[in-house]
Design a protein around this motif. Structure first.
Motif: not given
Length: 638
Positions: A247-249, A278-282, A332-340
């Motif tokens: 996760e990055w601020g 945020e980035a995630g990967a398995e 597997g899986e990977a995701s990219a997220k941006i959140a306020i």
């Protein structure tokens, strides 16, 4: 006659004007009375604002007391409401529980108070648009719809069947001709890297805070909701095997405190905004994800003291073309997220802490393929989706709305994807994944020396899983020292090499190595009498040369010694893997320019070897798993 008519007209006009004045005055009086009826402040409420006389303003405010230079004349039981002042940036609501004189100061002892201690009756509906310089607000009212009787809130929220929906305000900024889009109050371009992730993109967003407070007969219905309108795009690249989140601020801003006044009572709102990625990967392999999206999100709560229950406000609308992906190989899986992330409180004490984000996700397996019949050059099966991810908490550091309103989590239920798609390269996508660059379909590679030279000799097979390719094939003609050499490689340059030699390659070397050999898996290779070898009557029923059980071994090189100058080994640390007889397990010293091939081959009857190596002598967990499976699959062709 004419004079009489003129006098009559004048009298009529005077009477009409007088009646109009009376009617308008009565209506204004009625409006004032109605406003007074809508909001009634209790008589024991005292107010402090920045406009209060200096001598009546506190010189210090602590958690349980307010200190004045002069006695302000408060009594026990009074309720003090403060707006934004030099000694109280967030304002407060306190109840007086005691008064003490200490030297030249008057100390007012206090305890927290709530809005029902301030208002006998109130109807407060406020929408605040958040900005970096100073917030802007608009009040709204509740009225009856003459057509169906539903209760509606003009220009803010509508309440139909007890569910809240936010109506978009018509306050867009001027269109920017250069990008043909809407300018937003807040915006950010970003590019962050943390091995193996690179995440980049841009986003713009506007934010409003809705506040609803209804008080009557000691009961309160209250709520806060954050409405955001955002637009952005995001790109994620994950370059290798991984099983972690990062996760990055990206941006953080504490906005100026905002104060609005209701019937003389200052209400203070504090706001803080954060933008996170945020980035995630398995996964094993690598992948790139990208998507663009415009959305409107409303998150918050409503509380009714009569029932003691909290109702969540949670809605999202979106517009997107969907998620795009690119990859060399992935499983597997990977995701990219941006959140306020929003934190809004009344008087810095009670409110909401919510995060509204959009996550693009790909799950499954895919790989570039040599099968030219497939459009796009990819094979596999992936589930693609764009998902809302809302997290939140009702904050009650100090009660402000109601004493029995407790801190609690919000939005625990999982929300359905906004967009989803299932992609397959073909009905037989698993076969597509197993297509190799040799043009042979299937996950097996079969050695070719016997076929090319039309002679009887051992023929072996091994798996070529997706994500790996045949980098080179060399087949000798019977006069070469190496009969056959086949090299498999992945995108990171890890190799698995098959060797079939006429004899040990030998060669001189001044370097001696020491290694610990351990078993990591059983091999599928079961030695027998190899093709092209006559039966030795003394051992016709035994494996050739008594090789015994074959295993996949981990060879951990722990020491090296230059035999010309060293008397002892110096430490080193590298690893490779090989198919060898189980009798090789233990500590082993070896030497020679072709040391690995010679020392970790086996006679069948000439030397054969199947060895996995990397350039730096290390492997990721995913690579280790793959090469063990490849080595394990080595056996005589069926």
């Amino acid at each position: 006659m004419k004079k009489k008519i003129l006098r009559t007209i004048i009298v009529f006009v005077v009477v009409f004007v007088a009646m109009l004045i009376v009617i308008l005055g009565y209506n204004k009086l009625q409006d004032r009375n109605k406003q007074k009826e809508d909001t009634i402040v209790k008589k024991n409420v005292k107010v402090i604002t920045s406009e209060t006389n200096k001598e009546k303003q506190p010189v210090s405010v602590t958690d349980d007391s307010i200190i004045f230079n002069l006695n302000p004349g408060y009594k026990k039981g009074d309720v003090i409401v403060s707006g934004i002042t030099s000694t109280s940036k967030n304002g407060f609501i306190r109840k007086v529980i005691g008064i003490e004189n200490k030297g030249d100061n008057c100390v007012i002892k206090t305890e927290p108070a709530v809005l029902t201690d301030v208002f006998e009756k109130a109807q407060i509906y406020k929408r605040i648009k958040l900005t970096e310089e100073g917030n802007k607000s608009v009040s709204y009212s509740i009225g009856k719809d003459g057509n169906n009787g539903d209760v509606r809130v003009q220009n803010a929220m509508s309440e139909i069947d007890n569910s809240y929906r936010t109506i978009m305000l018509a306050d867009k900024k001027e269109t920017d001709d250069e990008n043909n889009g809407i300018e937003y109050v807040f915006g950010q371009k970003f590019e962050k890297e943390s091995d193996p992730f690179t995440i980049s993109g841009e986003t713009g967003f506007d934010v409003w805070l809705d506040i609803k407070i209804e008080i009557k007969h000691g009961n309160i219905t209250c709520g806060m909701a954050i409405k955001s309108k955002e637009e952005g795009k995001i790109l994620l690249k994950c370059g290798k095997d991984w099983n972690k989140e990062k996760e990055w601020g990206l941006w953080e801003k504490s906005l100026p405190n905002y104060e609005f006044v209701v019937a003389g009572i200052p209400i203070v709102v504090t706001n803080k905004l954060e933008l996170n990625a945020e980035a995630g990967a398995e996964l094993e392999g690598n992948i790139g994800l990208s998507y663009e999206l415009a959305s409107e999100t409303t998150t918050g709560f409503e509380f009714k003291s009569k029932t003691g229950k909290v109702k969540e406000i949670k809605e999202i609308d979106y517009d997107s073309d969907g998620l795009q992906w690119e990859t060399i190989s992935v499983s597997g899986e990977a995701s990219a997220k941006i959140a306020i992330h929003y934190i809004s409180k009344l008087y810095g004490c009670s409110g909401i802490d919510v995060s509204a984000g959009i996550s693009g996700k790909a799950e499954g397996e895919a790989n570039q393929t040599a099968n030219t019949d497939l459009e796009g050059g990819y094979a596999g099966s992936l589930d693609l989706s764009i998902n809302p991810e809302i997290q939140g908490e009702l904050i009650v550091d100090i009660p402000v709305f109601a004493e029995d309103l407790k801190k609690q989590p919000l939005f625990e239920a999982k929300m359905k994807p906004l967009w989803s798609k299932h992609w397959e390269s073909s009905v037989k996508w698993k076969d597509d994944l197993e297509w190799t660059e040799t043009g042979k379909q299937g996950s097996k590679y079969i050695t070719r020396y016997s076929e090319v030279n039309n002679i009887a000799c051992p023929v072996f097979q091994f798996d070529v899983p997706w994500g790996w390719k045949i980098e080179s094939e060399e087949v000798g003609n019977g006069l070469d020292e190496i009969d056959e050499k086949v090299v498999l490689t992945n995108e990171k340059g890890v190799t698995v090499t098959y060797w079939a030699c006429q004899h040990q390659l030998g060669g001189k070397s001044e370097l001696m190595l020491k290694a610990d050999i351990s078993k990591v898996a059983d091999s599928e290779f079961k030695p027998t009498i190899p093709d092209g070898v006559g039966v030795d009557e003394s051992s016709a029923d035994e494996p050739y040369a008594n090789l015994g059980t074959m295993i996949v071994a981990k060879i951990h090189v722990t020491g090296e010694m230059d035999m010309k100058i060293d008397m002892e080994y110096s430490d080193c640390d590298s690893v490779f893997y090989a198919v060898v007889p189980e009798s090789y397990v233990g500590e082993r010293e070896f030497i020679g320019q072709a040391g690995e091939v010679d020392e970790f081959s086996f006679p069948y009857p000439t030397p054969y070897a199947f060895i996995a190596e990397s350039a730096d002598g290390t492997f990721t967990a995913g690579e280790e798993k793959q090469i063990i499976n490849i080595l394990k699959s080595f056996k005589e062709a069926e």
